[in-house]
Enzyme design. Structure first.
Site, short mmCIF file in Angstrom:
data_model
loop_
_atom_site.label_atom_id
_atom_site.label_comp_id
_atom_site.label_asym_id
_atom_site.label_seq_id
_atom_site.Cartn_x
_atom_site.Cartn_y
_atom_site.Cartn_z
CE LYS A 1 -1.55 2.62 3.10
NZ LYS A 1 -1.25 3.83 2.30
CB THR B 1 7.11 7.87 15.73
OG1 THR B 1 8.48 7.83 15.27
CG2 THR B 1 7.03 7.17 17.06
CD GLU C 1 13.91 0.61 9.05
OE1 GLU C 1 14.35 1.56 9.74
OE2 GLU C 1 14.54 -0.44 8.85
CB CYS D 1 13.90 8.31 7.29
SG CYS D 1 14.91 7.24 6.27
CD GLU E 1 11.21 13.12 11.18
OE1 GLU E 1 10.05 12.78 11.47
OE2 GLU E 1 11.98 12.41 10.51
P1 NAD Z 1 2.84 8.51 7.63
O1 NAD Z 1 3.03 7.67 8.84
O2 NAD Z 1 1.86 9.60 7.68
O3 NAD Z 1 2.42 7.63 6.40
C1 NAD Z 1 3.19 6.51 5.97
C2 NAD Z 1 2.25 5.48 5.36
O4 NAD Z 1 1.35 5.01 6.36
C3 NAD Z 1 1.40 6.00 4.23
O5 NAD Z 1 1.31 4.98 3.25
C4 NAD Z 1 0.05 6.20 4.89
O6 NAD Z 1 -1.02 6.11 4.00
C5 NAD Z 1 0.02 5.04 5.86
N1 NAD Z 1 -0.90 5.17 6.98
C6 NAD Z 1 -1.49 6.28 7.48
N2 NAD Z 1 -2.26 5.95 8.55
C7 NAD Z 1 -2.12 4.62 8.73
C8 NAD Z 1 -2.63 3.70 9.68
N3 NAD Z 1 -3.45 4.07 10.67
N4 NAD Z 1 -2.27 2.42 9.58
C9 NAD Z 1 -1.41 2.01 8.63
N5 NAD Z 1 -0.90 2.83 7.70
C10 NAD Z 1 -1.26 4.13 7.75
O7 NAD Z 1 4.30 9.03 7.28
P2 NAD Z 1 4.70 9.97 6.05
O8 NAD Z 1 4.23 11.34 6.37
O9 NAD Z 1 4.30 9.33 4.77
O10 NAD Z 1 6.30 9.89 6.11
C11 NAD Z 1 7.04 10.78 6.86
C12 NAD Z 1 7.57 10.12 8.09
O11 NAD Z 1 8.16 8.87 7.76
C13 NAD Z 1 8.68 10.89 8.76
O12 NAD Z 1 8.52 10.87 10.15
C14 NAD Z 1 9.94 10.15 8.39
O13 NAD Z 1 11.01 10.31 9.26
C15 NAD Z 1 9.46 8.75 8.33
N6 NAD Z 1 10.31 7.95 7.45
C16 NAD Z 1 11.12 7.03 8.04
C17 NAD Z 1 11.99 6.27 7.26
C18 NAD Z 1 12.90 5.24 7.87
O14 NAD Z 1 13.48 4.44 7.15
N7 NAD Z 1 13.04 5.19 9.18
C19 NAD Z 1 12.02 6.46 5.88
C20 NAD Z 1 11.16 7.41 5.31
C21 NAD Z 1 10.31 8.14 6.13
#
Ligand code: NAD
Length: 470
Positions: free
Chosen positions: A170, A223, A243, A277, A374
């Site tokens: 997804k 997170t 992650e 990230c 962040e």
């Molecule tokens: P997000 O958590 O908002 O969304 C990530 C994914 O989760 C999307 O596909 C979203 O549709 C889905 N999602 C949303 N609600 C959900 C739920 N209740 N259950 C399951 N899935 C759900 O994050 P984002 O805004 O897309 O990404 C930014 C964040 O991701 C930042 O905090 C960044 O640091 C982190 N990030 C971490 C890494 C790593 O490797 N550690 C890599 C990239 C991004």
């Protein structure tokens, strides 16, 4: 864009049955295309297909899987230009970075193809042989973010397939098109149902993490979402690799050669407009070098060519979405109100698009939101220190711990400091570098589990101990 962007369930191209989803170009704020999210019934169909396909894919030979992954890599490579253009249009990054993302996708796929899954021999004596085999888990649910959408999908999917699992992916609703295109390109290389993709946000994400037919979730994102997934996953004790977010600190030691490292610091802090990230997100500089570092970084920031990633010469694209842009603006405003000095950038561009030029903040300190939270965007707070132990303590004063770095000409000393940083990866004279053979993951609330290397591959397996009495 002249192509249909459909989901893939059981080898069939299907349109979502739920609400429409406009995919925007962040450089223009215009709609690229409207797709439809999946219904929960369609998610169920995807999980059923993956489960059915697992019954035979798990017994496919290692050679067959390796060959399939190599064919997939060739296919991505042959369609690199189209994929890169889609990434630029929906994600916003400049073309050279999108091309690097596609090349990375090819390299990680080939690396996964080349890996062997070992059998560990625990005992082999006259009367007994004990070995540990690593078996696939079943159906893996992959949930990806919007910053490096194609590469992260590959990071999730390829080791899962290599280990003999099937997948339901997804992508983020903000950047789904590259993943849909990828699935269209590579469907033919795999039996129907091995690789499925559905669209949706929280509703489908929750349904995935609660789903009794999914055996593991690999999640890259924020997170709070990771915490929600962990709560839901307890329903059937899903395996998890999380992650999550970070707030990586970099510390420059007083002996560092600033001319030699300034460009590297800038690039690793602002990689992908800071939406990485493990980008460098807080920089600690000794007071003796503070002014020099700030002015060098501001000079480099001002040389960036901010614009549409498709335009020639652009080195710096827009922020991917309005919510992130508003967060970045709020953090910079808070720092300014608290007395920080904005040396470059510092406000949204007038033109259409979510442009925010690279912003260097001097006089930053703990208690400012841009230091404590962040930013995940194009702003770097620079913090002065006089005592190294205090800088280390400040670097560690965070509930997240993804990466960290030490910059110095004295590698031995740098390594001592690096070992004190509370993070999953500590770089010396570098930051944000990920490699297919080096395990990568976070500590504290940056998540758990690793990706890449053998350790990463084995996260898609279940150990089985075979105890043979001869
Ligand atoms: P997000 O958590 O908002 O969304 C990530 C994914 O989760 C999307 O596909 C979203 O549709 C889905 N999602 C949303 N609600 C959900 C739920 N209740 N259950 C399951 N899935 C759900 O994050 P984002 O805004 O897309 O990404 C930014 C964040 O991701 C930042 O905090 C960044 O640091 C982190 N990030 C971490 C890494 C790593 O490797 N550690 C890599 C990239 C991004």
């Amino acid at each position: 864009m002249g192509t249909a962007f459909n989901m893939w369930i059981n080898g069939q191209s299907v349109q979502g049955e739920a609400e429409p989803l406009d995919v925007l170009n962040p450089a223009t704020e215009e709609v690229i295309v409207t797709v439809n999210n999946a219904s929960v019934a369609q998610l169920d169909a995807a999980v059923d297909a993956a489960k059915q396909a697992f019954s035979s894919w798990q017994y496919s030979s290692h050679d067959d899987r390796k060959q399939a992954l190599n064919r997939i890599a060739d296919n991505i490579e042959n369609n690199a230009a189209e994929l890169a253009e889609i990434v630029v249009k929906e994600q916003g990054k400049p073309m050279f970075l999108a091309q690097a993302e596609v090349s990375g996708a090819v390299a990680w796929t080939r690396y996964a193809a080349g890996m062997d899954i070992p059998t560990d021999i625990i005992e082999d004596s006259e009367n007994k042989r004990i070995e540990v085999q690593h078996k696939p888990l079943g159906v893996v649910g992959s949930i990806t973010p919007w910053n490096w959408p194609l590469m992260i999908a590959i990071w999730h999917i390829m080791p899962a397939l290599r280990a003999g699992n099937t997948v339901v992916c997804k992508p983020s609703g903000l950047t789904p098109l590259n993943t849909l295109k990828l699935f269209e390109l590579i469907q033919q290389e795999l039996p129907a149902g091995v690789l499925n993709v559905v669209l949706g946000d929280a509703e489908i994400g929750n349904a995935m993490s609660e789903h009794p037919g999914i055996d593991k979730i690999i999640f890259t994102g924020s997170t709070p979402t990771g915490q929600q997934i962990m709560r839901n996953a307890s329903s059937n004790l899903k395996r998890l690799t999380l992650e999550l977010g970070g707030n990586d600190a970099g510390i420059i030691l007083p002996d560092a050669d600033i001319d030699a490292i300034a460009e590297g610091i800038f690039q690793t802090a602002f990689l992908n407009m800071g939406q990485t990230c493990a980008a460098l997100k807080r920089l600690y500089v000794h007071e003796s070098q503070y002014d020099q570092v700030c002015s060098k970084l501001a000079d480099i920031a001002q040389q960036q060519v901010v614009g549409d990633g498709l335009a020639d010469g652009t080195t710096f694209g827009p922020v991917q979405n309005k919510k992130q842009l508003d967060l970045v603006a709020a953090l910079v405003d808070d720092a300014r109100e608290q007395g920080a000095n904005v040396l470059s950038g510092g406000s949204r561009s007038d033109s259409a698009g979510y442009f925010y030029p690279p912003t260097i903040i001097a006089g930053a300190k703990a208690g400012m939101r841009v230091v404590d939270e962040e930013q995940f965007g194009p702003v770097l707070p620079v913090i002065s220190y006089s005592d190294l132990d205090d800088a280390i303590a400040q670097a560690n004063a965070s509930n997240v711990g993804l990466g960290g770095s030490v910059w110095s000409s004295d590698l031995e000393k740098a390594q001592q400091i690096a070992s004190k940083l509370e993070c999953g990866t500590a770089w010396i004279n570098g930051h944000a570098e990920v490699l297919p053979h080096a395990p990568f993951g976070g500590c504290k609330m940056s998540g758990f589990g690793v990706e890449f290397g053998l350790q990463g591959l084995l996260e898609y397996t279940q150990p089985q101990t075979i105890n043979i009495n001869k």
